[in-house]
Design a protein around this motif. Structure first.
Motif, PDB file in Angstrom:
ATOM      1  N   ASP A   8      -9.948  43.289 -24.373  1.00 43.08           N
ATOM      2  CA  ASP A   8      -9.712  44.727 -24.276  1.00 43.08           C
ATOM      3  C   ASP A   8      -8.984  45.170 -25.531  1.00 43.08           C
ATOM      4  O   ASP A   8      -8.112  44.451 -26.020  1.00 43.08           O
ATOM      5  CB  ASP A   8      -8.874  45.049 -23.031  1.00 43.08           C
ATOM      6  CG  ASP A   8      -8.979  46.498 -22.608  1.00 43.08           C
ATOM      7  OD1 ASP A   8      -8.571  47.381 -23.404  1.00 43.08           O
ATOM      8  OD2 ASP A   8      -9.476  46.751 -21.499  1.00 43.08           O
ATOM      9  N   ASP A   9      -9.331  46.343 -26.051  1.00 41.00           N
ATOM     10  CA  ASP A   9      -8.659  46.835 -27.259  1.00 41.00           C
ATOM     11  C   ASP A   9      -7.275  47.402 -26.957  1.00 41.00           C
ATOM     12  O   ASP A   9      -6.480  47.612 -27.872  1.00 41.00           O
ATOM     13  CB  ASP A   9      -9.521  47.853 -28.010  1.00 41.00           C
ATOM     14  CG  ASP A   9      -9.897  49.064 -27.162  1.00 41.00           C
ATOM     15  OD1 ASP A   9     -10.138  48.904 -25.956  1.00 41.00           O
ATOM     16  OD2 ASP A   9      -9.978  50.165 -27.728  1.00 41.00           O
ATOM     17  N   SER A  10      -6.943  47.602 -25.705  1.00 40.21           N
ATOM     18  CA  SER A  10      -5.629  48.112 -25.323  1.00 40.21           C
ATOM     19  C   SER A  10      -4.670  46.956 -25.046  1.00 40.21           C
ATOM     20  O   SER A  10      -4.881  46.161 -24.112  1.00 40.21           O
ATOM     21  CB  SER A  10      -5.734  48.986 -24.074  1.00 40.21           C
ATOM     22  OG  SER A  10      -4.453  49.233 -23.537  1.00 40.21           O
ATOM     23  N   ALA A  32      -8.774  41.272 -28.792  1.00 40.63           N
ATOM     24  CA  ALA A  32      -8.698  42.726 -28.894  1.00 40.63           C
ATOM     25  C   ALA A  32     -10.046  43.402 -29.090  1.00 40.63           C
ATOM     26  O   ALA A  32     -10.131  44.626 -29.027  1.00 40.63           O
ATOM     27  CB  ALA A  32      -7.759  43.129 -30.030  1.00 40.63           C
ATOM     28  N   ASP A  33     -11.095  42.630 -29.328  1.00 40.19           N
ATOM     29  CA  ASP A  33     -12.434  43.208 -29.448  1.00 40.19           C
ATOM     30  C   ASP A  33     -13.479  42.103 -29.264  1.00 40.19           C
ATOM     31  O   ASP A  33     -13.139  40.924 -29.162  1.00 40.19           O
ATOM     32  CB  ASP A  33     -12.621  43.943 -30.787  1.00 40.19           C
ATOM     33  CG  ASP A  33     -12.505  43.047 -32.001  1.00 40.19           C
ATOM     34  OD1 ASP A  33     -13.202  42.014 -32.073  1.00 40.19           O
ATOM     35  OD2 ASP A  33     -11.717  43.392 -32.904  1.00 40.19           O
ATOM     36  N   MET A  55     -14.912  49.205 -27.049  1.00 40.27           N
ATOM     37  CA  MET A  55     -13.972  48.614 -28.008  1.00 40.27           C
ATOM     38  C   MET A  55     -14.517  48.795 -29.415  1.00 40.27           C
ATOM     39  O   MET A  55     -15.728  48.916 -29.604  1.00 40.27           O
ATOM     40  CB  MET A  55     -13.817  47.116 -27.742  1.00 40.27           C
ATOM     41  CG  MET A  55     -13.227  46.756 -26.411  1.00 40.27           C
ATOM     42  SD  MET A  55     -13.132  44.966 -26.175  1.00 40.27           S
ATOM     43  CE  MET A  55     -14.879  44.540 -25.981  1.00 40.27           C
ATOM     44  N   PRO A  56     -13.625  48.762 -30.415  1.00 44.39           N
ATOM     45  CA  PRO A  56     -14.082  48.819 -31.807  1.00 44.39           C
ATOM     46  C   PRO A  56     -14.704  47.477 -32.217  1.00 44.39           C
ATOM     47  O   PRO A  56     -14.595  46.500 -31.482  1.00 44.39           O
ATOM     48  CB  PRO A  56     -12.796  49.085 -32.585  1.00 44.39           C
ATOM     49  CG  PRO A  56     -11.719  48.505 -31.726  1.00 44.39           C
ATOM     50  CD  PRO A  56     -12.177  48.718 -30.301  1.00 44.39           C
ATOM     51  N   GLU A  57     -15.318  47.456 -33.365  1.00 46.06           N
ATOM     52  CA  GLU A  57     -15.930  46.254 -33.950  1.00 46.06           C
ATOM     53  C   GLU A  57     -17.175  45.820 -33.182  1.00 46.06           C
ATOM     54  O   GLU A  57     -18.257  45.799 -33.723  1.00 46.06           O
ATOM     55  CB  GLU A  57     -14.950  45.082 -34.057  1.00 46.06           C
ATOM     56  CG  GLU A  57     -13.755  45.333 -34.926  1.00 46.06           C
ATOM     57  CD  GLU A  57     -14.118  45.585 -36.376  1.00 46.06           C
ATOM     58  OE1 GLU A  57     -14.998  44.900 -36.917  1.00 46.06           O
ATOM     59  OE2 GLU A  57     -13.507  46.491 -36.967  1.00 46.06           O
ATOM     60  N   ASP A  59     -18.562  46.214 -29.001  1.00 42.21           N
ATOM     61  CA  ASP A  59     -18.222  46.602 -27.632  1.00 42.21           C
ATOM     62  C   ASP A  59     -18.556  45.482 -26.645  1.00 42.21           C
ATOM     63  O   ASP A  59     -19.149  44.466 -27.004  1.00 42.21           O
ATOM     64  CB  ASP A  59     -18.877  47.931 -27.256  1.00 42.21           C
ATOM     65  CG  ASP A  59     -20.392  47.873 -27.126  1.00 42.21           C
ATOM     66  OD1 ASP A  59     -20.960  46.790 -26.873  1.00 42.21           O
ATOM     67  OD2 ASP A  59     -21.021  48.941 -27.264  1.00 42.21           O
TER      68      ASP A  59
END
Length: 121
Positions: A8-10, A32-33, A55-57, A59
């Motif tokens: 998760d990016d959070s 994180a991604d 998510m960035p980069e 998903d």
């Protein structure tokens, strides 16, 4: 002890998920991604993955497709954990190889229930 990767990016969601999962006596790691998660899986394939969609980069959906192509990548149980609640998203996730789907926000009871449903705990 079973290993579960939280993707998760959070940082807040990862922390909450880690506390819940460790409370269920599961060993956890974080990414994180999707790219970082693929690297983690290449280094040591987890038994399960709690996966965010947006998510960035890379998903969660892209990650899942790549994971399932990796050697040993069909083995981990994958639970999408996201705010995406449209039937089309859920169907796409299951078609791509997800085992279950959890809506955010979540709590220990929901996570435990879903992991029990897929036979992980």
């Amino acid at each position: 002890m079973k290993q579960i990767l939280v993707v998760d990016d959070s940082a807040v969601i990862r922390k909450v998920a880690r506390r819940i999962l460790e409370g269920l006596e599961l060993s956890t790691s974080e990414a994180a991604d999707g790219r970082k998660a693929l690297d983690a899986c290449a280094a040591a394939m987890p038994d399960a993955i709690l996966l965010d969609w947006n998510m960035p980069e890379m998903d969660g959906f892209e990650f899942l497709r790549e994971l399932r192509r990796m050697p040993g990548g069909r083995t981990p149980k994958v639970v999408f954990c996201t705010t995406e609640n449209e039937a089309g998203h859920i169907a796409a996730a299951i078609d791509a190889g997800a085992d279950e789907y959890i809506m955010k926000p979540f709590d220990q009871q929901i996570v435990r229930s879903k992991l029990e449903e897929i036979g992980f705990i």
